[in-house]
Design a protein around this motif. Structure first.
Motif, PDB file in Angstrom:
ATOM      1  N   THR A 203       0.848  -1.218   0.000  1.00 46.67           N
ATOM      2  CA  THR A 203       0.000   0.000   0.000  1.00 46.67           C
ATOM      3  C   THR A 203       0.871   1.251   0.000  1.00 46.67           C
ATOM      4  N   ASP A 204       1.949   1.179   0.752  1.00 48.94           N
ATOM      5  CA  ASP A 204       2.907   2.299   0.778  1.00 48.94           C
ATOM      6  C   ASP A 204       3.386   2.629  -0.621  1.00 48.94           C
ATOM      7  N   LEU A 205       3.842   1.570  -1.308  1.00 56.18           N
ATOM      8  CA  LEU A 205       4.374   1.756  -2.661  1.00 56.18           C
ATOM      9  C   LEU A 205       3.282   2.296  -3.586  1.00 56.18           C
ATOM     10  N   THR A 206       2.063   1.753  -3.445  1.00 57.19           N
ATOM     11  CA  THR A 206       0.966   2.200  -4.310  1.00 57.19           C
ATOM     12  C   THR A 206       0.683   3.685  -4.072  1.00 57.19           C
ATOM     13  N   LYS A 207       0.695   4.095  -2.793  1.00 57.27           N
ATOM     14  CA  LYS A 207       0.435   5.507  -2.489  1.00 57.27           C
ATOM     15  C   LYS A 207       1.536   6.382  -3.087  1.00 57.27           C
ATOM     16  N   GLN A 208       2.768   5.884  -3.028  1.00 55.45           N
ATOM     17  CA  GLN A 208       3.892   6.638  -3.604  1.00 55.45           C
ATOM     18  C   GLN A 208       3.666   6.824  -5.116  1.00 55.45           C
ATOM     19  N   VAL A 209       3.282   5.724  -5.789  1.00 54.19           N
ATOM     20  CA  VAL A 209       3.056   5.791  -7.241  1.00 54.19           C
ATOM     21  C   VAL A 209       1.912   6.759  -7.539  1.00 54.19           C
ATOM     22  N   LYS A 227      -8.710   0.654  -3.781  1.00 51.30           N
ATOM     23  CA  LYS A 227      -9.921  -0.058  -3.375  1.00 51.30           C
ATOM     24  C   LYS A 227      -9.484  -1.052  -2.302  1.00 51.30           C
ATOM     25  N   GLU A 228      -9.649  -0.669  -1.055  1.00 51.97           N
ATOM     26  CA  GLU A 228      -9.119  -1.515   0.014  1.00 51.97           C
ATOM     27  C   GLU A 228     -10.080  -2.648   0.348  1.00 51.97           C
ATOM     28  N   ASP A 229      -9.527  -3.812   0.355  1.00 56.27           N
ATOM     29  CA  ASP A 229     -10.303  -4.992   0.721  1.00 56.27           C
ATOM     30  C   ASP A 229      -9.902  -5.309   2.155  1.00 56.27           C
ATOM     31  N   ALA A 230     -10.866  -5.228   3.060  1.00 57.26           N
ATOM     32  CA  ALA A 230     -10.534  -5.363   4.480  1.00 57.26           C
ATOM     33  C   ALA A 230      -9.726  -6.625   4.750  1.00 57.26           C
ATOM     34  N   GLY A 231      -8.705  -6.469   5.499  1.00 53.55           N
ATOM     35  CA  GLY A 231      -7.916  -7.624   5.947  1.00 53.55           C
ATOM     36  C   GLY A 231      -6.962  -8.181   4.894  1.00 53.55           C
ATOM     37  N   PHE A 232      -6.721  -7.464   3.828  1.00 53.21           N
ATOM     38  CA  PHE A 232      -5.793  -8.035   2.838  1.00 53.21           C
ATOM     39  C   PHE A 232      -4.353  -7.964   3.349  1.00 53.21           C
ATOM     40  N   GLN A 233      -3.560  -8.860   2.853  1.00 59.34           N
ATOM     41  CA  GLN A 233      -2.162  -8.943   3.261  1.00 59.34           C
ATOM     42  C   GLN A 233      -1.389  -7.791   2.612  1.00 59.34           C
ATOM     43  N   ARG A 234      -0.810  -6.908   3.428  1.00 55.66           N
ATOM     44  CA  ARG A 234      -0.107  -5.756   2.848  1.00 55.66           C
ATOM     45  C   ARG A 234       1.350  -6.079   2.509  1.00 55.66           C
ATOM     46  N   LYS A 235       1.876  -7.054   3.255  1.00 60.95           N
ATOM     47  CA  LYS A 235       3.302  -7.315   3.073  1.00 60.95           C
ATOM     48  C   LYS A 235       3.524  -8.272   1.888  1.00 60.95           C
ATOM     49  N   ASP A 239      10.905  -7.308  -5.309  1.00 61.25           N
ATOM     50  CA  ASP A 239      11.898  -6.253  -5.459  1.00 61.25           C
ATOM     51  C   ASP A 239      11.147  -4.918  -5.595  1.00 61.25           C
ATOM     52  N   ARG A 240      11.220  -4.097  -4.559  1.00 56.82           N
ATOM     53  CA  ARG A 240      10.403  -2.881  -4.483  1.00 56.82           C
ATOM     54  C   ARG A 240      10.622  -1.973  -5.702  1.00 56.82           C
ATOM     55  N   LYS A 241      11.900  -1.796  -6.054  1.00 59.47           N
ATOM     56  CA  LYS A 241      12.230  -0.869  -7.147  1.00 59.47           C
ATOM     57  C   LYS A 241      11.571  -1.321  -8.468  1.00 59.47           C
ATOM     58  N   HIS A 242      11.647  -2.612  -8.700  1.00 60.06           N
ATOM     59  CA  HIS A 242      11.086  -3.122  -9.945  1.00 60.06           C
ATOM     60  C   HIS A 242       9.562  -3.121  -9.927  1.00 60.06           C
ATOM     61  N   ILE A 243       8.990  -3.419  -8.772  1.00 60.05           N
ATOM     62  CA  ILE A 243       7.520  -3.418  -8.694  1.00 60.05           C
ATOM     63  C   ILE A 243       7.011  -1.977  -8.806  1.00 60.05           C
ATOM     64  N   HIS A 244       7.829  -1.059  -8.343  1.00 62.32           N
ATOM     65  CA  HIS A 244       7.499   0.355  -8.501  1.00 62.32           C
ATOM     66  C   HIS A 244       7.356   0.672  -9.996  1.00 62.32           C
ATOM     67  N   HIS A 245       8.266   0.123 -10.779  1.00 62.71           N
ATOM     68  CA  HIS A 245       8.244   0.318 -12.229  1.00 62.71           C
ATOM     69  C   HIS A 245       6.948  -0.250 -12.836  1.00 62.71           C
ATOM     70  N   PHE A 268      -6.530  -4.836  -4.172  1.00 66.27           N
ATOM     71  CA  PHE A 268      -5.660  -5.933  -3.686  1.00 66.27           C
ATOM     72  C   PHE A 268      -6.539  -7.097  -3.264  1.00 66.27           C
ATOM     73  N   TYR A 269      -6.164  -8.277  -3.678  1.00 64.82           N
ATOM     74  CA  TYR A 269      -6.968  -9.453  -3.322  1.00 64.82           C
ATOM     75  C   TYR A 269      -6.054 -10.580  -2.881  1.00 64.82           C
ATOM     76  N   ASP A 270      -6.375 -11.141  -1.734  1.00 71.29           N
ATOM     77  CA  ASP A 270      -5.596 -12.276  -1.231  1.00 71.29           C
ATOM     78  C   ASP A 270      -5.962 -13.540  -1.985  1.00 71.29           C
ATOM     79  N   VAL A 271      -4.965 -14.217  -2.519  1.00 66.73           N
ATOM     80  CA  VAL A 271      -5.208 -15.502  -3.179  1.00 66.73           C
ATOM     81  C   VAL A 271      -4.176 -16.468  -2.616  1.00 66.73           C
TER      82      VAL A 271
END
Ligand SMILES: Nc1ncnc2c1ncn2[C@@H]1O[C@H](COP(=O)(O)OP(=O)(O)OP(=O)(O)O)[C@@H](O)[C@H]1O
Ligand SMILES: [Mg+2]
Length: 353
Positions: A203-209, A227-235, A239-245, A268-271
């Motif tokens: 979520t942090d990274l998404t907010k940054q983007v 679109k926050e799905d309650a209780g989804f796994q945030r962690k 690789d943060r830099k690449h996912i940022h891309h 975000f959806y937990d699977v």
């Protein structure tokens, strides 16, 4: 044909029979000339010829034909040592010839598919070189044009000099972007990119983007929401830099190609032990015939429009490489006039090597 599948022994026997028959006919002809006087040798000679020709014919056929087939078999055989060296296979001629036939067929099929793959690669290479040259040509020529105009006196013209310099810079920036993207793509394709897999909050990274793309979005009055799905796994472990891309390109695309006053939602959806991240827009959508090729290098649905946005068509292919380097998947769903959703998964468990 009955003779088609004769064994070595049968071929040799046939030859010796032929020799014996010819000699018998010759002897009969001679006897005819001599007035049909029967002599024992007229039977004896063909029999002796029959018996002696058999091993000679057997040896010669084996030596000149079978051995050569064996050598050819060794040449085309892909298995080290070939089947013919396997115990017992040579003893049975049928087995051997069948093995040769199978191996030659396999060889020809594999060569055909190799040729097809090479031809495909060749076409791909030609297309790629064509695309790269075309993409590089435009900003180079544009920048060249602006600089030449400035050199030809435009630099003194206060009305255009700054504008032309800015335009030249913009084109050179675009050139630099293309080259950077190509280098990155090349590194991914050569598997030369080392991923730095660490846990981080998605979520942090998404907010940054979203912050980074806010200005662009506001120009088209596009709203960016999580679109926050309650209780989804945030962690996630990635690789943060690449996912940022990846996220940047997907959000950037949704803005660039989205409608004015549109909406981009990131969900975000937990699977199981993965997190599915989806970037959806309510833009014009992409026709189904384009979807299969969307992740190809330089593929753009509306070339003129995309180029107008400064796009190279490399963004999604880089995203795909990044996601696949994480051993995850990226996909797209889209309907014309409804919108587009890009989704990719990331691991929420630390099991990436
Ligand atoms: N959200 C979207 N809605 C509609 N079309 C899209 C969307 N995302 C991508 N596309 C289409 O897919 C094409 C490929 O996208 P991609 O991100 O690979 O390239 P680009 O955005 O043109 O260039 P770059 O990302 O390198 O700046 C785009 O040119 C556009 O036609
Ligand atoms: Mg893009």
């Amino acid at each position: 044909m009955a003779f088609k599948n004769l064994k070595l022994r049968q071929v040799s026997l046939l030859i010796s029979f032929a020799v014996a028959a010819i000699s018998a006919i010759a002897l009969c002809a001679e006897a005819m000339v001599d007035g049909w006087a029967f002599q024992t040798y007229m039977i004896l000679i063909p029999i002796i010829l029959l018996v002696t020709t058999f091993p000679i014919a057997h040896y010669l056929v084996d030596y000149f034909i079978y051995r050569r087939i064996k050598i050819l078999y060794k040449l085309v055989s892909t298995e080290k040592g070939g089947k013919e060296l396997k115990e017992g296979a040579l003893q049975e001629e049928d087995d051997f010839l069948q093995a040769v036939e199978e191996e030659v067929r396999r060889y020809s099929t594999s060569k055909q598919s190799e040729i097809k793959a090479l031809k495909r690669m060749e076409t791909f290479r030609k297309e790629f070189i064509g695309n790269v040259s075309h993409e590089l040509k435009t900003p180079i020529f544009n920048a060249q044009g602006y600089i030449e105009t400035l050199l030809d006196g435009g630099v003194e013209d206060r009305g255009v000099n700054m504008k032309y310099l800015e335009k030249a810079t913009r084109n050179l920036d675009r050139l630099a972007n293309i080259v950077e993207d190509l280098i990155m793509l090349n590194q991914y394709e050569a598997d030369a990119t080392q991923l730095d897999i660490k846990p981080f909050d998605i979520t942090d990274l998404t907010k940054q983007v979203m912050d980074e793309q806010e200005l662009l979005a506001s120009k088209k009055n596009i709203e960016l929401v999580i679109k926050e799905d309650a209780g989804f796994q945030r962690k996630v472990f990635a690789d943060r830099k690449h996912i940022h891309h990846v996220l940047s390109n997907l959000v950037n695309n949704s803005i660039k190609y989205g409608h004015e006053n549109g909406l981009t939602k990131i969900g975000f959806y937990d699977v199981e032990d993965k997190l599915l991240i989806e970037v959806s827009d309510n833009g014009p959508g992409i026709a189904s015939e384009h979807l299969a090729r969307l992740f190809e290098r330089f593929y753009r649905v509306d070339k003129a429009r995309s180029r107008g946005h400064g796009g190279t068509g490399l963004g999604l292919s880089i995203c795909k490489h990044i996601v696949e380097a994480h051993k995850e998947k990226i996909h797209v769903r889209s309907s014309l006039d409804i919108g587009t959703t890009f989704g990719f998964t990331l691991s929420t468990k630390k099991h990436l090597e």
